[in-house]
Scaffold this active site. Sequence first.
Site, PDB file in Angstrom:
ATOM      1  N   ASP A   1       0.807  -1.180   0.010  1.00 34.51           N
ATOM      2  CA  ASP A   1      -0.026   0.038  -0.061  1.00 34.51           C
ATOM      3  C   ASP A   1       0.801   1.080   0.129  1.00 34.51           C
ATOM      4  OD1 ASP A   1      -2.363   1.463  -0.134  1.00 34.51           O
ATOM      5  OD2 ASP A   1      -2.755   1.111   1.923  1.00 34.51           O
TER       6      ASP A   1
ATOM      7  N   ASN B   1       1.232   3.378  -2.972  1.00 36.62           N
ATOM      8  CA  ASN B   1       1.915   3.759  -4.216  1.00 36.62           C
ATOM      9  C   ASN B   1       1.289   5.025  -4.687  1.00 36.62           C
ATOM     10  OD1 ASN B   1       3.041   1.113  -4.297  1.00 36.62           O
ATOM     11  ND2 ASN B   1       1.800   0.267  -5.905  1.00 36.62           N
TER      12      ASN B   1
ATOM     13  N   ARG C   1       0.043   7.665  -2.927  1.00 36.28           N
ATOM     14  CA  ARG C   1       0.489   8.613  -2.148  1.00 36.28           C
ATOM     15  C   ARG C   1       1.841   8.973  -2.119  1.00 36.28           C
ATOM     16  NH1 ARG C   1      -1.333   5.935   3.462  1.00 36.28           N
ATOM     17  NH2 ARG C   1      -1.704   4.268   2.014  1.00 36.28           N
ATOM     18  N   TRP C   2       2.564   7.835  -2.662  1.00 30.95           N
ATOM     19  CA  TRP C   2       4.127   8.228  -2.829  1.00 30.95           C
ATOM     20  C   TRP C   2       4.256   8.982  -4.227  1.00 30.95           C
ATOM     21  CZ3 TRP C   2       7.065   7.165  -7.317  1.00 30.95           C
ATOM     22  CH2 TRP C   2       8.712   7.169  -6.966  1.00 30.95           C
TER      23      TRP C   2
ATOM     24  N   HIS D   1       2.722   3.095  -9.015  1.00 30.81           N
ATOM     25  CA  HIS D   1       2.693   1.641  -9.295  1.00 30.81           C
ATOM     26  C   HIS D   1       3.980   1.182  -9.924  1.00 30.81           C
ATOM     27  CE1 HIS D   1      -1.193   1.761  -7.597  1.00 30.81           C
ATOM     28  NE2 HIS D   1      -1.653   2.340  -8.846  1.00 30.81           N
TER      29      HIS D   1
ATOM     30  N   SER E   1      -6.464  -6.172  -6.229  1.00 30.21           N
ATOM     31  CA  SER E   1      -7.734  -6.860  -5.474  1.00 30.21           C
ATOM     32  C   SER E   1      -8.949  -6.652  -6.210  1.00 30.21           C
ATOM     33  CB  SER E   1      -7.799  -5.989  -4.019  1.00 30.21           C
ATOM     34  OG  SER E   1      -8.749  -4.951  -4.258  1.00 30.21           O
ATOM     35  N   THR E   2     -10.088  -7.805  -5.885  1.00 30.34           N
ATOM     36  CA  THR E   2     -11.449  -7.790  -6.518  1.00 30.34           C
ATOM     37  C   THR E   2     -12.104  -6.320  -6.550  1.00 30.34           C
ATOM     38  OG1 THR E   2     -12.088  -8.807  -4.596  1.00 30.34           O
ATOM     39  CG2 THR E   2     -11.805 -10.313  -6.132  1.00 30.34           C
TER      40      THR E   2
ATOM     41  N   LEU F   1      12.212 -20.443  -4.306  1.00 32.72           N
ATOM     42  CA  LEU F   1      11.369 -19.555  -3.530  1.00 32.72           C
ATOM     43  C   LEU F   1       9.826 -19.688  -4.314  1.00 32.72           C
ATOM     44  CD1 LEU F   1      12.063 -16.006  -2.146  1.00 32.72           C
ATOM     45  CD2 LEU F   1      10.096 -16.244  -3.477  1.00 32.72           C
TER      46      LEU F   1
ATOM     47  N   ARG G   1       2.001  -5.108   6.009  1.00 33.32           N
ATOM     48  CA  ARG G   1       1.265  -4.106   5.463  1.00 33.32           C
ATOM     49  C   ARG G   1       1.924  -2.654   5.292  1.00 33.32           C
ATOM     50  NH1 ARG G   1      -4.959  -2.782   4.391  1.00 33.32           N
ATOM     51  NH2 ARG G   1      -4.671  -0.851   3.069  1.00 33.32           N
TER      52      ARG G   1
HETATM   53  C1  FPP Z   1      -1.894  -0.267  -3.437  1.00 38.95           C
HETATM   54  O1  FPP Z   1      -1.463   1.312  -3.280  1.00 38.95           O
HETATM   55  C2  FPP Z   1      -1.249  -0.878  -4.370  1.00 38.95           C
HETATM   56  C3  FPP Z   1      -1.791  -1.203  -5.585  1.00 38.95           C
HETATM   57  C4  FPP Z   1      -3.130  -1.398  -5.755  1.00 38.95           C
HETATM   58  C5  FPP Z   1      -0.945  -1.926  -6.650  1.00 38.95           C
HETATM   59  C6  FPP Z   1       0.334  -2.695  -6.287  1.00 38.95           C
HETATM   60  C7  FPP Z   1       0.841  -2.973  -7.533  1.00 38.95           C
HETATM   61  C8  FPP Z   1       2.221  -2.942  -7.837  1.00 38.95           C
HETATM   62  C9  FPP Z   1       3.254  -2.716  -6.621  1.00 38.95           C
HETATM   63  C10 FPP Z   1       2.926  -3.442  -9.189  1.00 38.95           C
HETATM   64  C11 FPP Z   1       2.646  -4.736  -9.831  1.00 38.95           C
HETATM   65  C12 FPP Z   1       3.062  -5.808  -9.326  1.00 38.95           C
HETATM   66  C13 FPP Z   1       3.348  -6.979  -9.609  1.00 38.95           C
HETATM   67  C14 FPP Z   1       3.589  -7.922  -8.691  1.00 38.95           C
HETATM   68  C15 FPP Z   1       3.004  -7.480 -10.838  1.00 38.95           C
HETATM   69  P1  FPP Z   1      -2.592   2.437  -3.500  1.00 38.95           P
HETATM   70  O2  FPP Z   1      -2.618   2.731  -4.874  1.00 38.95           O
HETATM   71  O3  FPP Z   1      -3.860   2.007  -2.910  1.00 38.95           O
HETATM   72  O4  FPP Z   1      -1.932   3.465  -2.724  1.00 38.95           O
HETATM   73  P2  FPP Z   1      -2.556   4.735  -2.045  1.00 38.95           P
HETATM   74  O5  FPP Z   1      -3.324   4.074  -0.764  1.00 38.95           O
HETATM   75  O6  FPP Z   1      -1.386   5.508  -1.551  1.00 38.95           O
HETATM   76  O7  FPP Z   1      -3.317   5.417  -2.878  1.00 38.95           O
END
Ligand code: FPP
Length: 225
Positions: A2, A4, A6-7, A19, A47-48, A113, A170
């Site tokens: 979690d 991405n 906000r980053w 992402h 996620s779904t 792994l 998380r």
């Molecule tokens: C949640 O952060 C992250 C996701 C919904 C996507 C995660 C996907 C990746 C890291 C890349 C793909 C990985 C693979 C293994 C193919 P958010 O977007 O909810 O962040 P926020 O809460 O800051 O808005």
Amino acid sequence: MDGNGRWAAARGLNRAAGHRAGLDAVRRTLEASREFGVSILTLYAFSTENWRRPADEVEALMQLLGEAVSDEADELIREGIQLRVSGDLSSIDPGLRREVEQVVALTRENGELILNVAYNYGGRAEILSAVRRLAGDAAAGRLSPDAIDEAALSRYLYSAGLADPDLLIRTGGEQRVSNFLLWQIAYTELYFCDVYWPDFDRTHLSAAIQTYQQRLRRFGGIESS
Ligand code: FPP
């Protein structure tokens, strides 16, 4: 994984850029997991509920899965990593699905792994789909209701054959489970850290593992001497 979005926002970038940076953190974490002797790494990548996001963000996440699989396939094969997917791939692009399934098949025998990517995954959906198939087998006489125990239900889950997780991490500061591995985390140690996923690296994984090592796991029993 979690944080991405906000980053990215903190840097004036769009969410897709977050992402993409998250995928670099995936590579780092996989590398560090191998170094630390982790045997199964499950990553919650889509996620779904993520279908509710804007179409361009969903598209970017699908594209990243495709890129990750095609860019990393050779490496996974060479390094003895087994790719598994937990989730319903029936609603993703058929070409992408074939590509993913090919790498899953090519790495099936690898034992260094297990990289288990949760994609179009929801814990409740997983349990429901397992129960539906289990009920079908029971109705068809292939499974006696008396034989339905925890091990029997586990065999119908995406995670069939995988050990339950010892540790759930998380990132991003929220302290909730958000429909992740609901059945499997019954006795899992939970670890929450504030760092946004794209900043997660070897030192954060190491800190999480060290915290885990200090926890006393009793699995509902009492401490044995
Ligand atoms: C949640 O952060 C992250 C996701 C919904 C996507 C995660 C996907 C990746 C890291 C890349 C793909 C990985 C693979 C293994 C193919 P958010 O977007 O909810 O962040 P926020 O809460 O800051 O808005």
